[in-house]
Design an enzyme around this catalytic site. Structure first.
Site, PDB file in Angstrom:
ATOM      1  CB  CYS A  44      -0.922   0.023   1.208  1.00 18.75           C
ATOM      2  SG  CYS A  44      -2.045  -1.372   1.237  1.00 18.75           S
ATOM      3  CB  VAL A  81       5.707 -23.652  -3.555  1.00 16.04           C
ATOM      4  CG1 VAL A  81       4.856 -24.914  -3.475  1.00 16.04           C
ATOM      5  CG2 VAL A  81       6.558 -23.500  -2.300  1.00 16.04           C
ATOM      6  CE1 TYR A 450     -19.130  20.394  20.154  1.00 11.71           C
ATOM      7  CE2 TYR A 450     -20.225  20.053  22.255  1.00 11.71           C
ATOM      8  CZ  TYR A 450     -19.780  20.901  21.268  1.00 11.71           C
ATOM      9  OH  TYR A 450     -19.976  22.254  21.376  1.00 11.71           O
ATOM     10  CD1 TRP A 458     -26.524  17.764  16.603  1.00 11.92           C
ATOM     11  CD2 TRP A 458     -26.913  15.590  16.945  1.00 11.92           C
ATOM     12  NE1 TRP A 458     -27.564  17.645  17.495  1.00 11.92           N
ATOM     13  CE2 TRP A 458     -27.829  16.324  17.722  1.00 11.92           C
ATOM     14  CE3 TRP A 458     -26.957  14.190  17.001  1.00 11.92           C
ATOM     15  CZ2 TRP A 458     -28.779  15.716  18.540  1.00 11.92           C
ATOM     16  CZ3 TRP A 458     -27.904  13.591  17.807  1.00 11.92           C
ATOM     17  CH2 TRP A 458     -28.796  14.350  18.574  1.00 11.92           C
TER      18      TRP A 458
END
Lengths: 473, 473
Positions: A44, A81, A450, A458
């Site tokens: 990544c 393998v 918050y 919110w």
């Protein structure tokens, strides 16, 4: 002496398993066969290496081969393998000198990973066409972007393919590049090319990039990329990469765009060929089918990482979500199980996050009605936009949230977020809610953080839950 | 005509309730009595106003009085409810002109909030000693920090107490200030004073600031404040604020520190006096006892916000956690319930986040063995430090996580985080886990976000879970 724990593949799943096994069972033997030179590297991180944000290729190694050995693991690089006999419990190995030998196993873990898909696009074998499928291709692309004499890629560590790097390092870098495919890799590579000041063209078959993140996130990412000067070609299927020796143009249904380099990121597919002659079953996805402990349909054979399926946290059904945490976690669990202390590999929720220049994007579960309906639900979705901080506090950004739930049960099925300010990490709230089977009403009543610098009263996730609940009633 | 829904207190709980009631029941009447001039203001924003990061006091208003009226709410500012008769269902109100009248109610919501505690410290009534308990004190402190003629505080809006502001605006600002108490408010105000270039002394009785965040977070915050030049006086009880008219020094057991201003933030207590002559019961905390719908022990009387208790998500027992989201959420639920559609107020998990200069801190539930043992559990805790991003990706920071679980059940009981990079918002993962009753093993197996710019493969929360699980086995 009993046969060792044999691991095929020396990356996230394989080395996590071998390390955990060695720690839990210091007297047991574990052998890891890796066909390449690189082990334990951060796939990544490769776009950020190309971008230049990560300086050296070796910075992307979690462990050096010596460190792997120090953990009591018998690591064999450049050992492939090539066959498995599950009756005799033996694998056939080809070494770097061309020699071939048989290796008995007590338990076997197949962690062969996945590979980039390129073949559907004619011309994808032309020079200066790349996929991102390992550190060698990352080194090649970075070398191709650097000016002659710049020597952006160190070739003084044994792992680097110096010959490959030299082949690109002395050319003039391209001025125009194409990225074919607007998934994670495409977006991250577009950011990398853009950071080099290149004219960057991104081609995406559908109407917005990042399809698994849903329409709202995709459209905001598209708008942002355009604002920053990335040329977007949406609803555009690439028909050919054209050129003589090297790529000269991207050809699509409505025209052609001259480029000097193309990066193809149109998906990956699991490496399962090793098992084709065995009784080990594959799932519908084409990846290896496993149970909750990573066991395949054949005794003593495990699979984990990008070559294996997982169980989806929402549906309980098999799914194929080839990502880093899953591979590490499943490998680690299997190492513990093989050592004698069975440990579940854990479900996946399909959590993914990606940076698109300044935007942070996250997604989990089933995003949007179509995806959820395909999974057998009766979905209701909503998309809201809401501040990431208290409105009066500087530095926040509008955060767009898509939330999907099941109408019958009210259960949260998935969601996605996008915004500049801490949007990606907020997906973890939804991931946790999803894995805990929360309903939208329960999500709405969560006691989330918050404080003006970090979140409004919110949180955007709560706003989305509030609105979606209104639509469910 | 039936009697209206009467709300006492025009801030988070009261106005959320009134707004939701008016929206759900447009034909119903709702009256809000607020004893002050300010309504609907963001208390949590006041330190950032003092700091100067928020420019105008009115930026902290969520709604103006006119906007409240536009919602169909009969808002009466400078009207104090002085008595409640729960048998007759009538409140006695004193208006701004000194007149007194009776107001019948159908349902009553007590949302009287809390006040800053100051009295235990002698001298706390001296001039230039402040608490942060509203916009007037915020205006006064900012005026006191500004140079004569600077006019940092606008006095051209009706809400501002111009006389109070003028009393401070023309003095020379202090060079040295004291903050008494290292809780949220103390830390935020220390940041504000420090930003003004003042020599800032923070006094804390215990061995580290932010006690509810546990030792590891507290010690890291202490170290950071010291590095940035805040003078910390830990394990130091302030015995007196000394001075003639204005404060001149902070006196503690080991000496005295001369200061020109002191901010006292040693806690708050609920405003429940209005109910003292009624049958409404208070809880052990001293705040109003309520059920899962915000109902008090007396019919038709509700309480919400900083004056009321809540139910704790982990114990199911009453608790008093006076914070903003809780107030807004409980008020909104009560508004809906009173309008005829019962809605639970929701549990609290004790989630809190705070910024300490560059550090982000978060906490939830019971942090550390002592707190968990007091709540009746047999706790096991661990503290780890782990990167916030992939190690090779720039811009990350060490994140310290404390995680506490119950030995018997393995259930997660609480946790805390601190770090510079997205540490605070990560608490939401733990809050969600806590409210979902997850065990440490379930937490460890969560499919959380991973992408180099935002999180390492193993998020710090997962690392903590992994380590704690090892200690639980």
């Amino acid at each position: 002496m009993s046969a060792p724990f044999v691991v095929v593949g020396g990356d996230a799943a394989g080395l996590s398993a071998a390390s955990k096994f060695a720690r839990e069972n210091p007297d047991g033997d574990v052998v890891v066969f890796e066909r390449g030179r690189w082990v334990s590297y951060a796939h990544c991180g490769t776009p950020y290496y190309v971008k230049g944000e990560v300086d050296r290729l070796t910075d992307l190694l979690s462990l050096s081969p010596d460190e792997v050995e120090d953990r009591g693991i018998d690591l064999r690089r450049e050992h492939e393998v090539v066959a498995v006999d599950t009756d005799a419990r033996v694998v056939t190995v080809e070494g770097d000198g061309g020699e071939s030998f048989e290796q008995p196993y007590g338990d076997l873990l197949v962690g062969t990973g996945a590979r980039a898909v390129t073949d559907p696009i004619p011309g994808s074998r032309l020079d200066m066409v790349f996929t991102m499928h390992g550190l060698d291709s990352a080194a090649a692309v970075r070398a191709a972007l650097s000016s002659p004499g710049e020597r952006a890629v160190d070739t003084d560590v044994e792992y680097v393919d110096a010959e490959l790097v030299e082949a690109y390092a002395d050319r003039e870098p391209p001025e125009r590049v194409a990225v074919v495919g607007g998934g994670y890799v495409g977006i991250e590579m577009a950011e990398a090319f853009h950071a080099h000041g290149l004219e960057t063209h991104l081609f995406q078959r559908s109407s917005h990039p990042l399809p698994p993140f849903g329409e709202a996130v995709g459209e905001r990412v598209a708008e942002h990329l355009r604002e920053r000067g990335v040329e977007l070609h949406l609803d555009t299927a690439v028909s050919e990469l054209a050129g003589e020796d090297g790529v000269e143009a991207v050809v699509h249904e409505n025209g052609r765009v001259p480029v000097g380099l193309a990066l193809v990121g149109v998906g990956i597919e699991p490496n399962t060929e090793l098992l084709s002659e065995t009784a080990v079953e594959l799932g519908e996805s084409g990846a290896v089918a496993v149970d909750g402990y990573g066991r395949t349909s054949v005794e003593h054979v495990y699979a984990a990482g990008d070559c294996a399926e997982d169980r989806h946290a929402v549906t309980g059904e098999p799914t194929w979500v080839p990502l880093g945490l899953t591979a590490n976690r499943a490998g680690r669990a299997i190492g513990q199980t093989v050592a004698g202390d069975p440990e579940p590999v854990g479900d996946v929720a399909g959590t993914a996050v990606v940076k698109a220049l300044e935007l942070e994007c996250g997604r989990v579960g089933f995003v949007g009605d179509e995806a959820a309906r395909d999974a057998g639900f009766e979905p209701v979705s909503t998309t809201i936009t809401s501040g990431s901080r208290s409105g009066y506090y500087p530095g926040g950004d509008e955060t767009t949230v898509t939330l999907t739930a099941d109408r019958g049960t009210g259960r949260v099925l998935g969601g996605a977020l996008v915004g500049r300010d801490r949007a990606a990490i907020r997906i973890d709230t939804l991931s946790t809610a999803l894995e805990s089977d929360l309903t939208v009403a329960e999500l709405e009543r969560l006691d989330l953080a918050y404080a003006p610098p970090f979140s409004p009263v919110w949180d955007p996730v709560l706003v989305a839950a509030k609105v979606l609940r209104g639509e469910l009633d």
